[in-house]
Design a protein around this motif. Structure first.
Motif, PDB file in Angstrom:
ATOM      1  N   ALA A 212      -4.860  15.306 137.560  1.00 27.78           N
ATOM      2  CA  ALA A 212      -4.898  16.674 137.041  1.00 27.78           C
ATOM      3  C   ALA A 212      -5.260  16.598 135.562  1.00 27.78           C
ATOM      4  O   ALA A 212      -5.252  15.519 134.956  1.00 27.78           O
ATOM      5  CB  ALA A 212      -3.548  17.366 137.226  1.00 27.78           C
ATOM      6  N   ARG A 213      -5.574  17.751 134.964  1.00 28.43           N
ATOM      7  CA  ARG A 213      -5.952  17.747 133.551  1.00 28.43           C
ATOM      8  C   ARG A 213      -4.754  17.352 132.680  1.00 28.43           C
ATOM      9  O   ARG A 213      -4.871  16.515 131.782  1.00 28.43           O
ATOM     10  CB  ARG A 213      -6.459  19.120 133.131  1.00 28.43           C
ATOM     11  CG  ARG A 213      -6.889  19.195 131.679  1.00 28.43           C
ATOM     12  CD  ARG A 213      -7.427  20.555 131.319  1.00 28.43           C
ATOM     13  NE  ARG A 213      -8.602  20.893 132.120  1.00 28.43           N
ATOM     14  CZ  ARG A 213      -9.232  22.072 132.054  1.00 28.43           C
ATOM     15  NH1 ARG A 213      -8.781  23.024 131.248  1.00 28.43           N
ATOM     16  NH2 ARG A 213     -10.302  22.290 132.796  1.00 28.43           N
ATOM     17  N   ASP A 242      -1.202  15.478 127.094  1.00 28.64           N
ATOM     18  CA  ASP A 242      -0.606  15.875 125.820  1.00 28.64           C
ATOM     19  C   ASP A 242      -0.096  14.637 125.093  1.00 28.64           C
ATOM     20  O   ASP A 242       0.048  13.554 125.688  1.00 28.64           O
ATOM     21  CB  ASP A 242       0.555  16.849 126.067  1.00 28.64           C
ATOM     22  CG  ASP A 242       0.092  18.157 126.702  1.00 28.64           C
ATOM     23  OD1 ASP A 242      -1.031  18.580 126.394  1.00 28.64           O
ATOM     24  OD2 ASP A 242       0.861  18.726 127.511  1.00 28.64           O
ATOM     25  N   ASP A 243       0.182  14.805 123.819  1.00 28.54           N
ATOM     26  CA  ASP A 243       0.747  13.695 123.048  1.00 28.54           C
ATOM     27  C   ASP A 243       2.070  13.253 123.665  1.00 28.54           C
ATOM     28  O   ASP A 243       2.866  14.070 124.132  1.00 28.54           O
ATOM     29  CB  ASP A 243       0.996  14.138 121.592  1.00 28.54           C
ATOM     30  CG  ASP A 243      -0.305  14.436 120.854  1.00 28.54           C
ATOM     31  OD1 ASP A 243      -1.353  13.947 121.304  1.00 28.54           O
ATOM     32  OD2 ASP A 243      -0.254  15.173 119.850  1.00 28.54           O
ATOM     33  N   GLY A 244       2.282  11.964 123.669  1.00 27.93           N
ATOM     34  CA  GLY A 244       3.520  11.432 124.218  1.00 27.93           C
ATOM     35  C   GLY A 244       3.411  10.942 125.651  1.00 27.93           C
ATOM     36  O   GLY A 244       4.318  10.276 126.152  1.00 27.93           O
ATOM     37  N   TRP A 245       2.298  11.261 126.327  1.00 24.29           N
ATOM     38  CA  TRP A 245       2.109  10.785 127.711  1.00 24.29           C
ATOM     39  C   TRP A 245       1.854   9.287 127.709  1.00 24.29           C
ATOM     40  O   TRP A 245       0.981   8.798 126.996  1.00 24.29           O
ATOM     41  CB  TRP A 245       0.951  11.517 128.360  1.00 24.29           C
ATOM     42  CG  TRP A 245       0.577  10.990 129.734  1.00 24.29           C
ATOM     43  CD1 TRP A 245      -0.524  10.279 130.065  1.00 24.29           C
ATOM     44  CD2 TRP A 245       1.321  11.145 130.937  1.00 24.29           C
ATOM     45  NE1 TRP A 245      -0.543   9.975 131.397  1.00 24.29           N
ATOM     46  CE2 TRP A 245       0.590  10.491 131.962  1.00 24.29           C
ATOM     47  CE3 TRP A 245       2.528  11.764 131.262  1.00 24.29           C
ATOM     48  CZ2 TRP A 245       1.024  10.450 133.283  1.00 24.29           C
ATOM     49  CZ3 TRP A 245       2.961  11.722 132.584  1.00 24.29           C
ATOM     50  CH2 TRP A 245       2.222  11.078 133.572  1.00 24.29           C
ATOM     51  N   THR A 246       2.620   8.557 128.499  1.00 25.43           N
ATOM     52  CA  THR A 246       2.480   7.091 128.535  1.00 25.43           C
ATOM     53  C   THR A 246       1.976   6.584 129.875  1.00 25.43           C
ATOM     54  O   THR A 246       1.857   5.373 130.071  1.00 25.43           O
ATOM     55  CB  THR A 246       3.838   6.433 128.242  1.00 25.43           C
ATOM     56  OG1 THR A 246       4.808   6.883 129.209  1.00 25.43           O
ATOM     57  CG2 THR A 246       4.317   6.795 126.830  1.00 25.43           C
ATOM     58  N   GLY A 247       1.676   7.501 130.778  1.00 26.25           N
ATOM     59  CA  GLY A 247       1.199   7.097 132.097  1.00 26.25           C
ATOM     60  C   GLY A 247      -0.304   6.877 132.118  1.00 26.25           C
ATOM     61  O   GLY A 247      -0.957   6.713 131.084  1.00 26.25           O
TER      62      GLY A 247
END
Length: 300
Positions: A212-213, A242-247
């Motif tokens: 997904a986006r 978004d900022d903070g996404w680690t996946g």
């Protein structure tokens, strides 16, 4: 496909006749030509009438009115839609396999919307309900549907398609790896597949790459733990996180290319649903690795 060639049985080239055609020769054949044209018109009109009548009969036969029992937001631009089909047991019973779909019409709009059924067949059998994940697109029938209220009536066609034939990757012991790929609202029939069950807990490597986006546009996040407990490892992939996404980031096919890890291609099954380019690129990668196309179940 064979090609049929037709040659006229009568020609009027000077090469065939040593004498010019007489006026009587031509006149004798005019009524025949005229009769043939009239006969052709009558036949065409008769065929058109039959086709029109058949279309009317079919339209009257396949559309079933059913009330909306739930419409709520599932994610940005995505809506949960539940429809009560308890008064139409034959329609409910005709949904037998995840991956099947139907057409839906809303009041005063002729053009239907094609929707994959997101709920498992067991829900139709036990509660008489079809659930959908609907993407609201400006100007579409789906947008109008998402603006309706509980209790309003829509029309449903017969259930269509063969769905996912998981028998092609059974028994689980012979196909321990099943790779599932979905993007956007393509997760709808995948939800049905996972919740119906396909022996994921008896396979050693079942992965769902779901693109997904961003998280705001990713439906069914509340179900991920349930799906994982059934034996499906969920790998969310965000193309614009978004900022903070680690996946995982980027597109689904790129995320899979980084991980891959297909140890036994001959013992691998694949399920694909969603964006066509994603499905085609994944298919090419897996075929290059030796996975049989016959073991790839596609719905896009």
């Amino acid at each position: 496909m064979s090609t049929l060639s037709f040659s006229p049985s009568i020609t009027t080239t000077h090469a065939q006749f040593s004498h010019p055609l007489s006026p009587m020769f031509i006149l004798r054949r005019l009524p025949l030509a005229r009769n043939l044209r009239l006969s052709s018109r009558r036949n065409n009109n008769r065929v058109a009438s039959v086709v029109t009548a058949a279309a009317v009969r079919q339209d009257a036969a396949i559309w079933t009115p059913a009330p909306l029992s739930l419409i709520e937001s599932a994610a940005e631009s995505l809506f949960h839609v539940s429809i009560d089909v308890s008064s139409s047991p034959d329609l409910a019973a005709s949904y037998t396999r995840p991956g099947q779909y139907l057409q839906l019409r809303v009041p005063d709009v002729e053009k239907p919307s094609f929707l994959a059924i997101a709920s498992p067949p067991s829900l139709a059998a036990s509660r008489g309900a079809f659930e959908f994940l609907v993407k609201s697109i400006a100007g579409s029938t789906a947008e109008i549907l998402c603006g309706l209220k509980k209790g309003e009536t829509v029309e449903l066609s017969a259930v269509m398609g063969n769905g996912f034939d998981m028998g092609r990757v059974d028994p689980p012991e012979e196909y321990p790896t099943v790779l599932i790929f979905a993007t956007g609202s393509g997760i709808s029939p995948i939800r049905s597949l996972i919740e119906t069950g396909f022996g994921a807990d008896r396979r050693s490597d079942v992965r769902l790459y779901y693109g997904a986006r961003n998280l705001k546009r990713m439906a069914y996040q509340e179900k991920f733990k349930e799906w994982e407990s059934s034996g499906v490892k969920v790998v969310p992939v965000l193309s614009q996180p978004d900022d903070g996404w680690t996946g995982e980031t980027g597109y689904v096919q790129a995320a899979f290319a980084r991980a891959k890890q297909v140890s036994k291609p001959e013992a691998t099954g694949v399920v694909l649903c969603g964006q066509k380019q994603m499905a085609e690129e994944i298919t090419a990668m897996l075929e290059a690795d030796g996975v049989s196309n016959d073991k790839m179940l596609k719905n896009f």
